[in-house]
Design an enzyme around this catalytic site. Structure first.
Site, PDB file in Angstrom:
ATOM      1  N   GLU A   1       0.815  -1.215   0.000  1.00 19.19           N
ATOM      2  CA  GLU A   1       0.000   0.000   0.000  1.00 19.19           C
ATOM      3  C   GLU A   1       0.856   1.276   0.000  1.00 19.19           C
ATOM      4  OE1 GLU A   1      -2.548  -0.563   3.358  1.00 19.19           O
ATOM      5  OE2 GLU A   1      -3.699  -2.142   2.393  1.00 19.19           O
TER       6      GLU A   1
ATOM      7  N   GLU B   1      -5.457  -7.317  -0.482  1.00 23.29           N
ATOM      8  CA  GLU B   1      -5.802  -7.380   0.939  1.00 23.29           C
ATOM      9  C   GLU B   1      -7.112  -6.633   1.146  1.00 23.29           C
ATOM     10  OE1 GLU B   1      -4.291  -5.263   5.042  1.00 23.29           O
ATOM     11  OE2 GLU B   1      -2.750  -6.117   3.726  1.00 23.29           O
TER      12      GLU B   1
END
Length: 500
Positions: free
Chosen positions: A201, A293
Site C-alpha cells: 500500500e 488485501e
C-alpha cells in the site's frame, strides 16, 4: 435411488417452507445468463487469504484482537489450521500487510542487527522494525508444502530508503541485498514461491508511507531482474507483483452492520474496479489486477460484524463484483487474526465466510459470464462456468430481510446482441440441479454459525472440515432464495458455449 432423491427434495421443501412462512413478501425473478461468451477470467486461485505480521500488541478501539495469530507467533501445528487450508487443495496465501515494509530477514550480511517488533509511537503503524528468523521461514514453508499452498510473499520495499523530512514520502533506491539473501536461502531449501510482491500500500497517498511512482517503478524493475536471474527456468520462476495501492471501503463504526447489507453502498466501489481493469487493459495488457488485501473494515475489522454471517453480504458480493471486472485474485484479510479472519483467532474454528469462500473455490470456475436480472439490487446474481464440471454455477445473494425471491434462470444465447431484443429461453434441463443454501443460525445474521441446507456446519470429531453436500432439485422448479441468505447453484446441463 428414487427414494433417496425424494427424501432430499422433501428436506429442501421443509427447509425453504420454514423460511417462507415467516415473511409476507415473495417475488418472481428472471435471472439471465449469457453463456455464449465469457466476459472476464479469473486465476485458478482466485480465492486467496492473507497472513499478517501483527504482534499480539496490535490494539484498536480498546481491543487487541490479533492474539497469537501473527506470522511470527501463530501455532503452525494446529490441526484445524492445516485442515482448513488443505480443504481448498491449492489455496493462495499472501504473506504481507502493514508491517511488511519494516521486516528484515535473518539471513546474509545486509543487516547487522535483527530487531523484534515493539510498540513505538514514532514507528510506522506504531511499531519498530521486526525480523523473520530462517527457522520460522522453514516452519511456514513446511506447512504450506503439506497443505498445497500457492504462496505470495510480500517483500520490504523500504529497505535502503529514508524518510523525507516533511511528509510520508520515502526517498532513495530500494536495496535488494536482504531480499536477495532470502531468495537464495529459499531456493537452497527448496521452498516454492508462486510470486513476490514489492511493498504494501505505497502507491499514491499510501498508508503511513508512500513512494514516488517513477521510483517505485524503477524498484520493481530491479526486483524483476533479480527474480529472472535467480530463477532462470521460466516454468518455475515466481511472478513479480506491484505496485500496491490503497483504497478505503468500510470503516469501523456503528453503521457497519447496515453498510454490508446495503447494495447501494457496496456498489460505490464498482467504478474503481472497472477503471482499474480498463487502465490495465490499455496500458499493461500482459498484467492483471489483484485485490491483495481486503477485510471489509480496516484496523482489524468490526468486532460484531466481520466474523459473522452478515459479513458474507459484503465478502461474497465483492468476489462476484471483482471477478466480473476481470480481477484475477481476491485476497481476504485474513486467514486468521483480527476480527475479520476466516478462522476464529483463538479456537481456529471456521467463521461463516470460510465456508462461503470454500464453496466459491470448489464451484465457480475461471470463466465469468454476464448475469442480469429484472428486480431490486438487493438480489445479487453472479455466474461462472462450473469448476471441473460441465455447465454453469451461480451465486445468488439475498440482502433483503423481508423478501423471498423465486428465481427462474434464462439462457441468452444470442451471439450478436443488437438494439432489437431477442427472446431468451428459460433453462429447462433434465438433470437435477445442485443447490447449497447458506443461512444464519436462528435467523440471526450476526451469528458465527452458518447452516448449509438447514444443517449447522461444524468440524468433524477428527477436526476435519465437514462435507458440504448439495441438495438435488428438479430443474423445472424455480430456485427459492430466502431472506438473508446466500445460494450457490450448479446447473450441469445448462447450454453455455463459453464453458464447452
Amino acid at each position: 435411488m428414487a427414494t433417496v432423491k425424494l427424501r432430499l427434495f422433501s428436506a429442501l421443501s421443509i427447509f425453504l417452507l420454514s423460511y417462507c412462512l415467516c415473511f409476507a413478501t415473495a417475488e418472481d425473478v428472471r435471472v439471465t445468463v449469457r453463456g455464449v461468451t465469457s466476459v472476464a477470467k479469473t486465476d485458478d486461485t482466485f480465492i486467496c487469504a492473507t497472513l499478517d505480521w501483527w504482534p499480539s500488541t496490535k490494539c484498536d478501539y480498546g481491543q487487541c484482537p490479533w492474539g497469537q495469530a501473527g506470522i511470527l507467533n501463530l501455532d503452525l501445528n494446529n490441526k484445524i489450521l492445516a485442515n482448513a487450508i488443505r480443504a481448498f487443495g491449492n489455496l493462495r496465501i499472501r504473506i504481507g500487510g502493514s508491517l511488511q515494509d519494516q521486516v528484515v530477514y535473518q539471513v546474509g550480511h545486509a543487516v547487522k542487527k535483527f530487531p523484534h517488533f515493539k510498540r513505538n509511537d514514532t514507528g510506522l503503524f506504531g511499531f519498530t522494525r521486526g525480523s523473520l528468523p530462517m527457522h520460522r521461514w522453514n516452519q511456514l514453508n513446511k506447512l504450506f508444502n503439506q497443505t498445497g499452498v500457492k504462496l505470495t510473499f510480500g517483500l520490504n520495499a523500504l529497505f535502503g530508503k529514508h524518510k523525507s523530512n516533511d511528509s510520508d514520502l520515502w526517498l532513495g533506491n530500494w536495496n535488494p541485498k536482504n531480499a536477495r539473501d532470502l531468495m537464495e536461502y529459499t531456493i537452497f531449501q527448496g521452498h516454492k514461491i508462486d510470486s513476490y510482491e514489492l511493498g504494501n500500500e505505497l502507491c499514491a497517498s499510501g498508508v503511513s508511507a508512500r513512494l514516488d511512482a517513477v521510483q517505485y517503478s524503477k524498484d520493481i524493475i530491479v526486483l524483476k531482474k533479480l527474480v529472472d536471474k535467480l530463477y532462470p527456468d521460466p516454468k518455475t520462476r515466481p511472478a513479480v507483483l506491484g505496485p500496491a495501492g490503497f483504497m478505503i471501503n468500510n470503516g469501523v463504526d456503528k453503521t457497519l452492520i447496515d453498510k454490508v447489507q446495503d447494495p447501494y453502498f457496496l456498489d460505490q466501489v464498482a467504478q474503481t474496479y472497472r477503471d482499474l481493469s480498463v487502465s490495465i487493459n490499455e496500458f499493461a495488457p500482459w498484467a492483471g489486477p489483484w485485490v491483495g488485501e481486503s477485510g471489509g473494515a480496516f484496523n482489524s475489522g468490526g468486532k460484531d460484524v466481520s466474523h459473522t454471517f452478515a459479513n458474507g453480504f459484503w465478502y461474497l458480493d465483492q468476489l462476484g463484483m471483482t471477478s466480473t471486472f476481470n480481477h484475477k485474485v481476491f485476497c481476504r484479510q485474513a486467514l486468521i487474526g483480527g476480527n475479520y479472519g476466516l478462522l476464529n483467532t483463538t479456537s481456529f474454528i471456521p467463521n461463516p465466510d470460510y465456508y462461503g469462500a470454500l464453496l466459491w473455490h470448489r464451484l465457480m470456475g475461471k470463466e465469468v459470464l454476464v448475469t442480469t436480472h429484472d428486480t431490486t439490487p438487493y438480489l445479487r446474481a453472479y455466474s461462472h462456468c462450473s469448476r471441473n464440471k460441465p455447465g454453469i454455477s451461480l451465486l445468488l445473494i439475498n440482502m433483503s430481510n423481508q423478501t423471498t425471491f423465486s428465481v427462474t434462470v434464462e439462457n441468452d444465447d444470442n451471439l450478436y446482441p443488437s438494439s432489437r431484443k431477442l427472446k431468451n429461453y428459460i433453462y429447462g434441463g433434465t438433470e437435477k440441479r445442485e443447490e447449497y443454501h447458506l443461512t444464519p443460525k436462528d435467523g440471526n445474521i450476526q451469528s458465527d454459525v452458518v447452516l448449509l441446507n438447514g444443517t449447522p456446519l461444524k468440524l468433524t470429531s477428527s477436526l476435519d472440515i465437514p462435507e458440504m453436500k448439495p441438495i438435488y432439485v428438479d430443474s423445472s422448479s424455480p430456485i427459492t432464495i430466502a431472506p438473508d441468505s446466500f445460494v450457490y447453484v450448479t446447473i450441469k446441463d445448462f447450454k453455455a458455449p463459453a464453458c464447452a
